[in-house]
Design a protein around this motif. Sequence first.
Motif, mmCIF file in Angstrom:
data_model
loop_
_atom_site.group_PDB
_atom_site.id
_atom_site.type_symbol
_atom_site.label_atom_id
_atom_site.label_comp_id
_atom_site.label_asym_id
_atom_site.label_seq_id
_atom_site.Cartn_x
_atom_site.Cartn_y
_atom_site.Cartn_z
ATOM 1 N N ILE A 96 0.883 -1.325 -0.040
ATOM 2 C CA ILE A 96 -0.053 -0.054 0.147
ATOM 3 C C ILE A 96 0.887 1.257 -0.190
ATOM 4 N N LEU A 97 0.500 2.078 -0.934
ATOM 5 C CA LEU A 97 1.129 3.422 -0.733
ATOM 6 C C LEU A 97 1.108 4.188 0.445
ATOM 7 N N LYS A 98 2.142 4.745 1.020
ATOM 8 C CA LYS A 98 1.875 5.542 2.056
ATOM 9 C C LYS A 98 2.565 6.993 1.809
ATOM 10 N N GLU A 99 1.930 7.964 2.073
ATOM 11 C CA GLU A 99 2.446 9.437 1.962
ATOM 12 C C GLU A 99 1.812 10.300 2.976
ATOM 13 N N ILE A 100 2.138 11.460 2.806
ATOM 14 C CA ILE A 100 1.839 12.582 4.091
ATOM 15 C C ILE A 100 0.456 12.342 4.305
ATOM 16 N N SER A 101 0.074 12.073 5.549
ATOM 17 C CA SER A 101 -1.437 12.231 6.184
ATOM 18 C C SER A 101 -1.891 10.619 5.871
ATOM 19 N N SER A 102 -1.099 9.535 5.158
ATOM 20 C CA SER A 102 -1.699 8.276 5.337
ATOM 21 C C SER A 102 -1.506 7.689 6.764
ATOM 22 N N SER A 103 -2.437 6.950 6.919
ATOM 23 C CA SER A 103 -2.298 6.020 8.309
ATOM 24 C C SER A 103 -1.705 4.734 8.147
ATOM 25 N N VAL A 104 -0.797 4.280 9.273
ATOM 26 C CA VAL A 104 -0.133 3.155 9.206
ATOM 27 C C VAL A 104 -0.538 2.254 10.418
ATOM 28 N N ILE A 105 -0.069 1.049 10.283
ATOM 29 C CA ILE A 105 -0.586 -0.040 11.184
ATOM 30 C C ILE A 105 0.675 -0.345 11.893
ATOM 31 N N GLY A 106 0.646 -0.585 13.347
ATOM 32 C CA GLY A 106 1.895 -1.183 13.920
ATOM 33 C C GLY A 106 2.014 -2.592 13.440
ATOM 34 N N GLY A 107 3.393 -3.032 13.328
ATOM 35 C CA GLY A 107 3.467 -4.574 13.040
ATOM 36 C C GLY A 107 3.631 -4.699 11.252
ATOM 37 N N THR A 108 3.202 -3.602 10.539
ATOM 38 C CA THR A 108 3.415 -3.948 9.262
ATOM 39 C C THR A 108 4.776 -3.555 8.628
ATOM 40 N N MET A 109 5.341 -3.847 7.491
ATOM 41 C CA MET A 109 6.566 -3.860 7.014
ATOM 42 C C MET A 109 6.529 -2.702 6.030
ATOM 43 N N ASN A 110 7.533 -1.723 6.476
ATOM 44 C CA ASN A 110 7.839 -0.692 5.430
ATOM 45 C C ASN A 110 9.115 -1.112 4.270
ATOM 46 N N LEU A 111 8.548 -0.954 3.059
ATOM 47 C CA LEU A 111 9.446 -1.786 2.159
ATOM 48 C C LEU A 111 10.521 -0.910 1.421
ATOM 49 N N HIS A 112 10.343 0.478 1.133
ATOM 50 C CA HIS A 112 11.215 1.069 0.478
ATOM 51 C C HIS A 112 11.853 2.356 0.955
ATOM 52 N N GLY A 113 10.837 3.299 1.075
ATOM 53 C CA GLY A 113 11.423 4.756 1.430
ATOM 54 C C GLY A 113 11.504 4.790 2.911
ATOM 55 N N VAL A 114 12.194 5.866 3.475
ATOM 56 C CA VAL A 114 12.014 6.271 4.863
ATOM 57 C C VAL A 114 10.802 6.989 5.243
ATOM 58 N N LEU A 115 10.312 6.783 6.438
ATOM 59 C CA LEU A 115 9.045 7.602 6.825
ATOM 60 C C LEU A 115 9.358 8.119 8.201
ATOM 61 N N HIS A 116 8.503 9.319 8.434
ATOM 62 C CA HIS A 116 8.467 10.014 9.514
ATOM 63 C C HIS A 116 7.003 9.853 10.038
ATOM 64 N N MET A 117 6.786 9.317 11.141
ATOM 65 C CA MET A 117 5.277 9.102 11.851
ATOM 66 C C MET A 117 5.074 9.654 12.799
ATOM 67 N N GLN A 118 3.736 10.167 13.272
ATOM 68 C CA GLN A 118 3.514 10.470 14.445
ATOM 69 C C GLN A 118 2.499 9.479 15.262
ATOM 70 N N ALA A 119 3.037 8.821 16.369
ATOM 71 C CA ALA A 119 2.374 7.832 17.019
ATOM 72 C C ALA A 119 0.881 8.225 17.509
ATOM 73 N N THR A 120 0.018 7.365 17.275
ATOM 74 C CA THR A 120 -1.692 7.854 17.616
ATOM 75 C C THR A 120 -1.967 6.987 18.532
ATOM 76 N N LYS A 121 -1.780 5.813 18.133
ATOM 77 C CA LYS A 121 -2.373 4.804 19.117
ATOM 78 C C LYS A 121 -1.242 3.864 19.553
ATOM 79 N N VAL A 122 -1.121 3.406 20.849
ATOM 80 C CA VAL A 122 -0.021 2.813 21.156
ATOM 81 C C VAL A 122 -0.669 1.561 22.318
ATOM 82 N N GLY A 123 0.284 0.546 22.674
ATOM 83 C CA GLY A 123 -0.097 -0.467 23.693
ATOM 84 C C GLY A 123 -1.351 -1.205 23.195
ATOM 85 N N SER A 124 -2.245 -1.344 24.000
ATOM 86 C CA SER A 124 -3.304 -2.118 23.802
ATOM 87 C C SER A 124 -4.328 -1.313 22.900
#
Length: 1012
Positions: free
Chosen positions: A513-541
């Motif tokens: 899945i293409l991820k760019e600015i404002s895209s949501s990402v899910i913890g545990g998924t694999m980043n394939l190519h580029g470097v991403l800076h992300m802001q954590a929104t949901k953590v832990g449980s």
Amino acid sequence: MAPSLRDLQLTPLSGRRRPEAISVREDSGDLEDVRLLDSYDLEEPPPPAADARGGDEKEAKRIQVRVSGMTCSACTNSVEAAITALGGVTRASVSLLQNKAHVVFDPNLVKDEDIKDAIDDAGFEAEILPDSNNTMSRSQKVLSGQFRIGGMTCAACVNSVEGILRKLPGVKRAVVALATSLGEVEYDPSVISKDEIVHAIEDAGFDAAFLQSSDQDKILLGVDGLSSEKDVHVLQGILRNMTGVRQFEVNISLSEVEVIFDPEAIGLRLIVDSIERGSGGRLKMHVRNPYALAASSDAQEASKMLWLFLSSLFLSIPVFFIRMVCPRIPFVNSILRMHCGPFLMGDLLKWVLVSIVQFIIGKRFYVSAYRALRHASTNMDVLVVLGTSASYFYSVGALLYGAHTGFWPPIYFETSAMIITFVLFGKYLEVLAKGKTSDAIKKLVELAPGTALLMVKDAEGRYIVEREIDALLIQPGDMLKVLPGSKVPSDGIVVWGTSHVDESMVTGESFPILKEISSSVIGGTMNLHGVLHMQATKVGSNTVLSQIISLVETAQMSKAPIQKFADYVAGIFVPIVITMSFLTFFGWFLCGSLGAYPDSWIRESSNCFIFSLMFSISVVVVACPCALGLATPTAVMVATGVGATHGVLIKGGDALERAQNVQYVIFDKTGTLTQGKAAVTTAKVFTEMELDDFLTLVASAEASSEHPLARAILDYAYHYFFGKLPTDKDSGKQRKEERLSEWLLEAVDFSAVPGRGVQCLINGKRVLVGNRNLLAENGVLVPTEAENFIVDLEMNTKTGILVAYHGTFIGVLGVADPLKREAAVVVEGLKKMGVCPIMLTGDNWRTAQAVGKEVGIEDVRAEVMPAGKADVVRSLQKDGSMVAMVGDGINDSPALAAADVGMAIGAGTDIAIEAADYVLVKNSLEDIITAIDLSRKTFARIRWNYFFAMAYNIIAIPVAAGVLFPFLGLKMPPWLAGACMAFSSVSVVCSSLLLRRYRKPRLTTILQITVE
């Protein structure tokens, strides 16, 4: 396009949806399932399935307790009975496979320790698990926070602050005391944070600071460098001076510290950093992962069982050789027949070795049997103790009798030793096999990365350094760096960079899945190519991955209704077997005493008593209640794990059992059969008005509406006037709002008419945008030409939106919501499975019939108001039919709860997901077939398990009792009976493990459906 899981939340969404200004629909926006021309300003939905799924437990607390010593269903029944007997316990579910009890209770009436003591009193060992997932999720809590408020001088100030606080969304109650300058606020942390409360007070002109809350978390920290009492004192001193830490306990032997703290006052990372900084770096802290602790405990159990088995085997082999092999070796036999006092050397040696096996290695059986009998219950260990003790104590008695009289009756020490050895071997294999049933959870846990790269700011807000931290220490708002080839550490939003992310391990989506600015990402998924800076929104449980794990765990803890049969049998099985054992003994003994069978049958045993006793012991030992108890939970555990790997989350064994008998599947149309992304495809004016003016008028009227069609209309009009949106989403949204404010006309007296459309005044003239009913009620006639055009739209699965201005019909907008490409194939597949598909929609009959015809659904129910969906479900259930409902919207929640099996599309709303029994993570209709097929195959396997378990006992017990001996000379010695018993339960678990080979049904042809 891949489904967006940005909003996937497996717990209820608290609070009402707050209206926001209409904006151009982003690509990831989903069309809520509301009637196409209904008002979108919904009332707060009723609580989903509170009454249908076990009552309201919002004020309850949930804990998990590790329970040791359970061996069969009778044990789980005893533990459940002990827990539910406590006043204040709402629900208790005990899992034999996981060795856990999940307890829901009122903390005002019963405490954690009371539950632990009740389990201990029932004869089992209990340990409260320090797992944050066991407590109520934050979205279900109401916290009480204490704030210091400065600057108040009189009662008017108090009233002002209280008034401001009570108006804040999420604040339930607010009390302010002038004398102490303190305020106590009850608030929902999922709606408003403590910082927002502080800002609200400061905005009112007062000083404010947060002090503490009623919330608390428990965490277990490993401590490296904790080697002396001095280190312990240093650690205790640091924790005592830490604000927000309420309680702690240091265990120097395990190098651990358990900390109870207020998460609203202090973060976990601050605790770790403060300890490391306060100790000068001597103490290094790391968070103990609860899943790693559970895995470690399971590994220790397997290791312990292996050690017991090998020890028993090591001592039993010499006993076997002394009895079976050594008499054939003259030299060895002469040594063994030497006298040592009144005893033979061989007999004495066997007595010593078997005593170690019986009472040291076999101690666990005696302890478990004693605990069960003490509470007037029975289990498999009672049978093992009875069988082995009878053999052992008979042999001891025979040995002493021979020493006293000189007449040496045969002894059977090897029988008890070999029974214990085989039982331990079976238990070891069982532990290994049961561990395999939870492989799905282990794989999900392994998806979570161990560390994360935290980007640290300086005083001016610039990122100056990257710091590697434990992933469990991530906090909401943290800025994280994700390198190519590494895993996303938590749920969050991309703030810089572009890359493709492989989400298949969580969602099952096969394409990156293409991820760019404002895209949501899910913890545990694999980043394939580029470097991403992300802001954590949901953590832990609160992360998607953690909630999936929690959901699967909860499902595996639940019992399928078919398990009640095994629980009932387990309760009466052991007493029946013991009774049969006594009948076997007395039957053979009396027949022998009366000369009913020839003496040649008992020559090997030397007398009738021993001959009868061996049959009796075989009956006790061969019977296996464990196989019955494991038949259902092992299959359910494997099936829920397999479902999770295929993107089908099952919420419990009862839902899994109901799905196998589904006769009707009700589809909601919008967002379920269709893609849920409405788009205006046609705009036609039937007056002299220019198209530009027509679109401006309609867009101005719809700008105040929150209905999804309003978004589609604004989107179409905006693109018509301004062309493509800029690629940068933030700047594009800002520019769009600026243009809308300059371009749209002012609409006054706006109102949304449920089931009709909207109306307002523009330039002093009434504008109507909606369906035929809205125009007819306002006396507006639709020309024949326009009516024919609308009918043509509806026959092509489009919805016509009619527009009137100043009492005159002026034009039509055609709106299409494309069908999902797999819809027709899935409908055809369901028919072949013997399931009748039905479509429900609030749309008009022509459009509904056209959609139904295109996907192959004959039974179409159109113009159904949201409240009527549950009525349709109940009408189908009247004749006892099993009904499944598939939906994604808030309005689907009552129908999902009313249905026997509710299936929520994974990209749908939180409330729909909470009300459902199944969550289809991938947002693919093909998973409906997977869910039903998996349920059918699982319960076919369970029925086979029950058949095997019942057949084993029905055949093995009579054979052990000697029924075939008079005819075939077939006799089952006790040691062989023990081996059969050990392997019977293992075979049932292995049978359930075959479900791991499940493959979802293949749809050989995918029908491509497009709507022009």
